[in-house]
Scaffold this active site. Structure first.
Site, PDB file in Angstrom:
ATOM      1  N   CYS A  50       0.833  -1.204   0.000  1.00  0.00           N
ATOM      2  CA  CYS A  50       0.000   0.000   0.000  1.00  0.00           C
ATOM      3  C   CYS A  50       0.867   1.253   0.000  1.00  0.00           C
ATOM      4  CB  CYS A  50      -0.913  -0.011   1.219  1.00  0.00           C
ATOM      5  SG  CYS A  50      -2.026   1.416   1.285  1.00  0.00           S
ATOM      6  N   CYS A  54       0.471   4.663   6.915  1.00  0.00           N
ATOM      7  CA  CYS A  54      -0.165   4.535   8.228  1.00  0.00           C
ATOM      8  C   CYS A  54       0.805   3.866   9.192  1.00  0.00           C
ATOM      9  CB  CYS A  54      -1.445   3.725   8.109  1.00  0.00           C
ATOM     10  SG  CYS A  54      -2.637   4.402   6.930  1.00  0.00           S
ATOM     11  N   CYS A  57       0.424   0.068  10.324  1.00  0.00           N
ATOM     12  CA  CYS A  57      -0.005  -0.944   9.366  1.00  0.00           C
ATOM     13  C   CYS A  57       1.145  -1.736   8.757  1.00  0.00           C
ATOM     14  CB  CYS A  57      -0.827  -0.292   8.253  1.00  0.00           C
ATOM     15  SG  CYS A  57      -1.566  -1.508   7.140  1.00  0.00           S
ATOM     16  N   CYS A  94     -16.595  -9.409   4.832  1.00  0.00           N
ATOM     17  CA  CYS A  94     -15.892  -8.159   4.561  1.00  0.00           C
ATOM     18  C   CYS A  94     -14.640  -8.451   3.737  1.00  0.00           C
ATOM     19  CB  CYS A  94     -15.491  -7.486   5.873  1.00  0.00           C
ATOM     20  SG  CYS A  94     -16.865  -7.292   7.025  1.00  0.00           S
ATOM     21  N   CYS A 125     -19.392  -6.193   2.719  1.00  0.00           N
ATOM     22  CA  CYS A 125     -18.664  -5.001   3.158  1.00  0.00           C
ATOM     23  C   CYS A 125     -17.310  -5.015   2.453  1.00  0.00           C
ATOM     24  CB  CYS A 125     -18.472  -5.015   4.672  1.00  0.00           C
ATOM     25  SG  CYS A 125     -17.532  -3.601   5.335  1.00  0.00           S
ATOM     26  N   CYS A 185     -19.313   1.602   7.680  1.00  0.00           N
ATOM     27  CA  CYS A 185     -18.589   0.873   8.725  1.00  0.00           C
ATOM     28  C   CYS A 185     -17.359   1.715   9.016  1.00  0.00           C
ATOM     29  CB  CYS A 185     -18.217  -0.520   8.230  1.00  0.00           C
ATOM     30  SG  CYS A 185     -17.250  -1.480   9.409  1.00  0.00           S
ATOM     31  N   ARG A 263     -18.403  -3.190  17.016  1.00  0.00           N
ATOM     32  CA  ARG A 263     -17.685  -4.436  16.792  1.00  0.00           C
ATOM     33  C   ARG A 263     -16.327  -4.437  17.475  1.00  0.00           C
ATOM     34  NH1 ARG A 263     -17.529  -4.655  11.525  1.00  0.00           N
ATOM     35  NH2 ARG A 263     -19.334  -6.011  11.352  1.00  0.00           N
TER      36      ARG A 263
END
Length: 330
Positions: A50, A54, A57, A94, A125, A185, A263
């Protein structure tokens, strides 16, 4: 100067712990079926590489975590995984792709995944990064129920987490998904060195959206070696969020977003059964099942089944499907 909602969130956070949890449980039972937990399964359909940085991550190309990047999964493999999830009791499936934003060339594959998973009777999702004009509408037409795009933390703390986009970019994508009639979400990660004030601001942002997210995932940081935020916790420069503070945050989220599904997401594998039970008492009513969450370890189906049995909890039945067009018209 604080607005009334933020002041309310501050005052709720400051309640005595037992009073707070009791109040949250009362709110939960008013708006949700008692003793029911929504089971969801999360699959990484494209892992690693990616372009975002972040700080928590493992999938960022900016960090050296030893994670190999993969290409977008084949539709049939995704459908096979979704069928297995459904047969194991999940009501929502998801699909997550590690990229800054989807490319138009991938849209036919993604929409086919959504259609096929939806045909299995599962809620769908996806988390596909930032949305551009027209993309949310295409996903909605394919039958997408939820778009996941976490704000991660407070606006004030955000620049300490990621530098490749700004907080408003997150809100823009949420608005695009909502405008196409897709449910949201959206939650974040606790334990990234943020303060109580940051957690107040984080929940304030979610609760003050034009419509709060229907689903709010709350993650406890899983420190990954090779990531800046993970390394800081591993070295002891920042502390793991206290379990009671995590439960407190769950309770506040339940009170200020009474109709949302809350969640328990990443980090459950490090929580005791007692901590998870407190979270359910405080209003959490969904978990991810299985042994993996994208690239992080998860609690595992056997342990989850044992805990639910011990607590007398049952899996919630999937809700009736409502099309995106019907949601927009409503």
């Amino acid at each position: 100067m604080m607005d009334d909602l933020k002041q309310h969130i501050v005052s709720v956070f400051e309640r005595p712990f037992l009073d707070l949890v009791a109040g949250a449980h009362e709110v939960h039972r008013r708006h949700h079926c008692a003793n029911e937990i929504e089971l969801a399964t999360l699959l990484s359909i494209k892992t690693g590489g990616c372009a975002e940085d972040c700080g928590y991550c493992s999938q960022s190309a900016a960090h050296r975590t030893g994670l190999a990047a993969s290409r977008l999964m084949d539709v049939e493999r995704v459908v096979e995984a979704a069928r297995a999830a459904r047969d194991a009791g999940s009501g929502r499936f998801c699909m997550g792709a590690a990229w800054r934003s989807m490319k138009q060339r991938d849209m036919p594959v993604l929409t086919e995944m959504i259609r096929r998973v939806s045909e299995l009777g599962l809620e769908t999702c996806v988390t596909l990064g930032m949305l551009e004009d027209g993309q949310a509408e295409a996903l909605a037409e394919a039958g997408l129920d939820y778009y996941n795009h976490n704000i991660d933390t407070s606006a004030e703390h955000y620049t300490r987490v990621v530098s490749t986009r700004c907080f408003d970019d997150r809100l823009d994508t949420l608005a695009k998904a909502r405008g196409a009639g897709i449910r949201l979400c959206c939650g974040g990660i606790l334990g990234m060195g943020e303060s109580r004030e940051d957690r107040v601001s984080f929940l304030h942002t979610l609760a003050s959206l034009p419509s709060p997210p229907e689903s709010v995932p709350l993650n406890m940081l899983v420190p990954v070696a090779g990531t800046p935020i993970g390394d800081a916790q591993i070295r002891g420069e920042t502390r793991r969020i206290d379990d009671l503070e995590f439960v407190r945050t769950v309770a506040v989220a339940r009170i200020v977003m009474p109709r949302s599904t809350i969640r328990l997401s990443a980090g459950r594998e490090s929580m005791s059964d007692s901590t998870q039970a407190l979270c359910f008492l405080a209003g959490a009513n969904s978990i991810f099942t299985g042994s993996r969450l994208l690239t992080a370890a998860n609690s595992g189906a056997e342990r989850d089944a044992g805990l639910m049995n011990a607590l007398g909890l049952r899996a919630a039945r999937p809700r009736p499907r409502v099309s995106a067009v019907e949601r927009v018209e409503a």
